[in-house]
Design a protein around this motif. Structure first.
Motif, PDB file in Angstrom:
ATOM      1  N   SER A 104      21.463 -34.686 105.433  1.00  0.00           N
ATOM      2  CA  SER A 104      22.585 -35.493 105.940  1.00  0.00           C
ATOM      3  C   SER A 104      22.838 -35.250 107.425  1.00  0.00           C
ATOM      4  O   SER A 104      23.317 -36.139 108.128  1.00  0.00           O
ATOM      5  N   ASN A 151      33.318 -33.101 109.928  1.00  0.00           N
ATOM      6  CA  ASN A 151      32.490 -31.976 109.509  1.00  0.00           C
ATOM      7  C   ASN A 151      33.409 -30.785 109.236  1.00  0.00           C
ATOM      8  O   ASN A 151      34.087 -30.305 110.147  1.00  0.00           O
ATOM      9  N   ASP A 209      25.998 -38.969 107.209  1.00  0.00           N
ATOM     10  CA  ASP A 209      26.451 -38.796 105.831  1.00  0.00           C
ATOM     11  C   ASP A 209      26.359 -40.066 104.994  1.00  0.00           C
ATOM     12  O   ASP A 209      25.972 -40.024 103.826  1.00  0.00           O
ATOM     13  N   ASP A 224      32.715 -37.520 101.652  1.00  0.00           N
ATOM     14  CA  ASP A 224      33.077 -36.138 101.956  1.00  0.00           C
ATOM     15  C   ASP A 224      32.282 -35.157 101.106  1.00  0.00           C
ATOM     16  O   ASP A 224      31.980 -34.042 101.541  1.00  0.00           O
ATOM     17  N   ARG A 231      29.157 -33.873 102.775  1.00  0.00           N
ATOM     18  CA  ARG A 231      29.332 -32.803 103.767  1.00  0.00           C
ATOM     19  C   ARG A 231      29.763 -31.493 103.115  1.00  0.00           C
ATOM     20  O   ARG A 231      29.297 -30.422 103.498  1.00  0.00           O
TER      21      ARG A 231
END
Length: 371
Positions: free
Chosen positions: A98, A286, A103, A315, A318
């Protein structure tokens, strides 16, 4: 409408006038062919974009198109890979992570391993590189993710998204509002989708929206909403399994959201859960160790065993890359998958037909696929 929505900043109006002027001049330079758009007539290129900054649901709509087309065509997605750690052209493979591709493309690649993902801020270069692939690897159709403002490429078909709850016709130019272009730019779209609609929207509200959009006869307006799947464990710890949303009935939820507009998701969880506490982060955030500490601290404030942490698919990409997370978080963390659903079955049939017809007529394999 004359009122300002919560995210509007009326004091910045002079800057918005300047920004509008610059965008207007740029668009005129393209319209007058002083800036040259590149066309690729040998392949259908479907652009999915918006006029506003984030939050319209581009990724699930691109995923819808992949599902629609992948059985009959080899599909490629061209994306700039926002906030990726690499530069230049990248054709993703099974080993790409990613950080290298961004992402959102990574999230899609996990679901659609047969789809090509070309990452580059220069969309022209991406498309040329895809068309230079050996015949057996070359795509039949290209989806240009968030490409509406990238006018150096002229797509063969344009789908424009507008959040029903924050429609473009009630918004303002950056930095007062969230518009990247004036509403007049709608005329470049073939289909306009009002996204994130409430599932119980009334026909009169659709008609009002249609009147405000004031589209041309060559354009179509359709309405979509978000369909939520079952909660999926991020880490599959201790035999965790998927949970239906009904399982949230007596739960106290910590929502971890690093997306442009989490309101729709908040409302959905509030309809299902006992309590919802939200930790909002910037879009494409991040997560740092400090963020993790804050999440854990907030989670500890909720009683066990009723507590559960929920995040978005974006999300989750990440968060899943962060190692050595405390057990309290890995044991409690789930993500909520979303898909696009049309409010009207007839509109879905019409949308699918328009896209499939366009691809069939413009594909280099059109004769093969029409047999």
């Amino acid at each position: 409408m004359s009122h300002y929505a919560p995210h509007h900043k009326p004091k910045l109006q002079p800057l918005a006038w300047l920004y509008r002027l610059v965008v207007g001049i740029r668009n005129k330079l393209f319209d007058w062919n002083i800036f040259t758009q590149v066309e690729f007539p040998q392949i259908p290129i479907i652009c999915v974009g918006n006029l506003s900054v984030g939050g319209t649901g581009k990724t699930p709509h691109v995923e819808y198109l992949i599902r629609l087309l992948q059985e009959r065509y080899k599909v490629a997605v061209v994306s700039r890979g926002y906030k990726r750690k690499t530069k230049g052209f990248l054709l993703a493979n099974a080993h790409t992570n990613s950080f290298e591709m961004g992402d959102e493309p990574y999230q899609m690649m996990q679901k659609f391993p047969r789809t090509l993902f070309a990452i580059d801020s220069n969309r022209r270069r991406s498309i040329r590189r895809l068309l230079e692939l050996p015949t057996e690897q070359r795509p039949d159709v290209i989806l240009m993710d968030d490409g509406f403002q990238h006018r150096w490429v002229k797509p063969s078909y344009v789908i424009l998204l507008s959040d029903y709850n924050y429609p473009v016709y009630e918004d303002y130019m950056l930095p007062v509002g969230r518009l990247r272009e004036p509403v007049k730019a709608l005329e470049r779209a073939n289909i306009v989708l009002a996204t994130k609609c409430p599932s119980d929207i009334k026909p009169i509200d659709m008609r009002i929206a249609s009147n405000h959009f004031a589209l041309y006869p060559y354009q179509s307006l359709m309405f979509t909403t978000m369909k939520y799947g079952e909660l999926q464990p991020v880490y599959n710890r201790n035999g965790q399994t998927a949970l239906p949303l009904q399982a949230l009935k007596n739960k106290k939820v910590l929502l971890i959201a690093g997306i442009a507009n989490p309101v729709h998701l908040q409302q959905k969880l509030q309809d299902c859960a006992d309590e919802v506490h939200t930790l909002e982060f910037p879009d494409h955030h991040n997560f740092s160790q400090e963020d993790i500490n804050l999440i854990v601290e907030k989670l500890k404030q909720l009683p066990e065993p009723e507590r559960i942490a929920i995040t978005t698919e974006k999300d989750k990409v990440r968060l899943a890359t962060i190692g050595n997370l405390p057990d309290i978080l890995t044991d409690a963390l789930f993500y909520l998958p979303i898909e696009v659903a049309f409010l009207s079955e007839s509109e879905q049939v019409l949308f699918n037909k328009k896209i499939q017809n366009h691809v069939r007529k413009n594909s280099r394999n059109s004769q093969l696929h029409s047999q």
